[in-house]
Design a protein around this motif. Structure first.
Motif, PDB file in Angstrom:
ATOM      1  N   UNK A 169       0.803  -1.225   0.000  1.00 24.21           N
ATOM      2  CA  UNK A 169       0.000   0.000   0.000  1.00 24.21           C
ATOM      3  C   UNK A 169       0.840   1.281   0.000  1.00 24.21           C
ATOM      4  N   UNK A 170       2.091   1.186   0.456  1.00 28.28           N
ATOM      5  CA  UNK A 170       2.943   2.385   0.476  1.00 28.28           C
ATOM      6  C   UNK A 170       3.224   2.923  -0.906  1.00 28.28           C
ATOM      7  N   UNK A 171       3.325   2.025  -1.876  1.00 21.40           N
ATOM      8  CA  UNK A 171       3.566   2.458  -3.262  1.00 21.40           C
ATOM      9  C   UNK A 171       2.345   2.156  -4.132  1.00 21.40           C
ATOM     10  N   UNK A 172       1.600   1.086  -3.774  1.00 23.01           N
ATOM     11  CA  UNK A 172       0.393   0.660  -4.499  1.00 23.01           C
ATOM     12  C   UNK A 172       0.712   0.452  -5.977  1.00 23.01           C
ATOM     13  N   UNK A 173       0.030   1.184  -6.849  1.00 16.59           N
ATOM     14  CA  UNK A 173       0.288   1.064  -8.289  1.00 16.59           C
ATOM     15  C   UNK A 173       0.628   2.443  -8.840  1.00 16.59           C
ATOM     16  N   UNK A 174       1.691   2.497  -9.610  1.00 16.49           N
ATOM     17  CA  UNK A 174       2.065   3.738 -10.296  1.00 16.49           C
ATOM     18  C   UNK A 174       2.189   3.422 -11.775  1.00 16.49           C
ATOM     19  N   UNK A 175       1.681   4.319 -12.603  1.00 17.40           N
ATOM     20  CA  UNK A 175       1.734   4.110 -14.052  1.00 17.40           C
ATOM     21  C   UNK A 175       3.171   3.830 -14.472  1.00 17.40           C
TER      22      UNK A 175
END
Length: 400
Positions: free
Chosen positions: A223-229
């Motif tokens: 959850x700290x980074x989750x999803x980034x394009x």
């Protein structure tokens, strides 16, 4: 098959045939490119990405454990709150006064579900665009996830979840950085509407749907980074490589194996995706500046020209480094570059040299061109021969 190719395959088989694989020997071989034959690349990548240990006796136990763990992730994370199935060890929970879809409490399972939908919608938008010039990701997988698609269970597929989500796409766009566009002129744009895609019949799922599931579970677990394009561009070549493994025993488990290899790879490069770390020594800004400092050392004339034109590394090297060059070349060429990158024992130091080599190989055009022309060239790199680029990068490495 040439005798040279045969002897190369034999070299790999010798190294991989040892009860305890000598990592240094394997890296040396992989650095010059891994043959596809016999699933050699898939196996080598799994070792280089620390998914498989060097002791072969441990493989079967580890693989069984990891694949069971992935199944557990599927059970726990791709399920609508309030809808579960008793025989999977999760008791049904109905909507209650304490927890319901309009509950504003941040700890509410419904609230989590709706937030997850925002992430899912962005992932869905991105994975549908994966390598649009190839039919592979639109094709059905030979090994659809039965746990998800079994009509006897009440699990909701991500496909249905996306169809039922009415969030506007502009509310969920989460780009890695405002500095540069992470799309590349090399990639053609994909259709926007869900209806423009061929809908596969029930019981089938496309390869892009498998990639979507991998990214969704990664986002839930991190959850700290989750999803980034851009993460879609990292997982794509990994999944493609494992899902085309000629060995069907491995190919069947491409989804779980890709997930763990992607997780391990992201552990090494995730700082590139975290904006707050950009200016730290592990962040992307430091790495971009390292490309320029290496260029200054190797070709000061070209370095000064780029400085004079105020062409900053953020304008092109951001995408090159963050996405491990996955948007600059065709997929088979990206995979060949990754053979060398994964074999690099200094972990992606070689990537900086590859970027530097890419600049030096077009130095004459860059020295003659103006700002507009040079920017266009760097945003849409003109050389497609990756072996030439890798050879030049190796020369730079050896001249240190």
């Amino acid at each position: 098959m040439s005798s040279l190719h045969k002897s190369r395959i034999a070299e790999f088989q010798d190294v991989l045939g040892e009860p305890e694989i000598v990592l240094e020997k394997l890296r040396e071989l992989c650095f010059s490119g891994i043959p596809f034959d016999g699933g050699l690349r898939c196996l080598c990548w799994k070792i280089l990405l620390n998914y498989l240990p060097v002791e072969k006796v441990l493989w079967s136990t580890l693989l069984k454990k990891q694949r069971e763990l992935y199944s557990q992730f599927l059970k726990e994370m791709i399920i609508q709150p309030g809808i579960a199935k008793a025989n999977l060890g999760v008791s049904r929970e109905d909507v209650t006064l304490e927890d319901h879809p309009l509950n504003p409490n941040p700890d509410s399972r419904w609230n989590t579900y709706f937030k997850d939908n925002e992430v899912l919608l962005q992932i869905d938008k991105d994975v549908r665009r994966l390598y649009p010039d190839m039919a592979f990701f639109q094709r059905p997988t030979d090994y659809p996830c039965l746990l998800i698609l079994d009509p006897q269970n009440e699990f909701e597929t991500l496909r249905k979840r996306v169809e039922q989500t009415t969030l506007k796409s502009q509310t969920v766009a989460r780009n890695r950085s405002g500095v540069t566009n992470v799309s590349s002129p090399l990639k053609t744009s994909a259709p926007n509407s869900l209806s423009e895609y061929e809908v596969l019949p029930n019981g089938c799922e496309a390869h892009w749907e498998v990639v979507e599931r991998i990214l969704f579970i990664y986002a839930k677990l991190n959850p700290g980074i989750a999803y980034v394009q851009g993460m879609n561009e990292i997982v794509g070549p990994l999944y493609y490589t494992f899902a085309t493994d000629p060995n069907s025993d491995w190919k069947e488990h491409a989804e779980a194996d890709t997930f763990f290899c992607f997780t391990n790879l992201m552990a090494e490069i995730r700082d590139n995706f975290i904006k707050s770390l950009d200016d730290s020594q592990c962040g992307i800004t430091y790495k971009m500046e390292k490309v320029y400092s290496t260029l200054k050392e190797k070709d000061v004339e070209l370095y000064l020209k780029l400085q004079e034109q105020n062409i900053k590394p953020q304008f092109f090297a951001f995408r090159w480094l963050t996405l491990l060059l996955s948007q600059e070349f065709l997929l088979p060429d990206v995979i060949r570059i990754w053979d060398s990158l994964f074999a690099d024992d200094n972990r992606f130091e070689f990537l900086l040299l590859v970027c530097c080599a890419m600049l030096i190989l077009i130095r004459d055009q860059l020295l003659e061109g103006d700002f507009t022309l040079n920017m266009r060239m760097l945003q849409d790199y003109p050389i497609s021969d990756v072996l030439l680029i890798l050879k030049k990068a190796k020369e730079l490495q050896d001249s240190k």
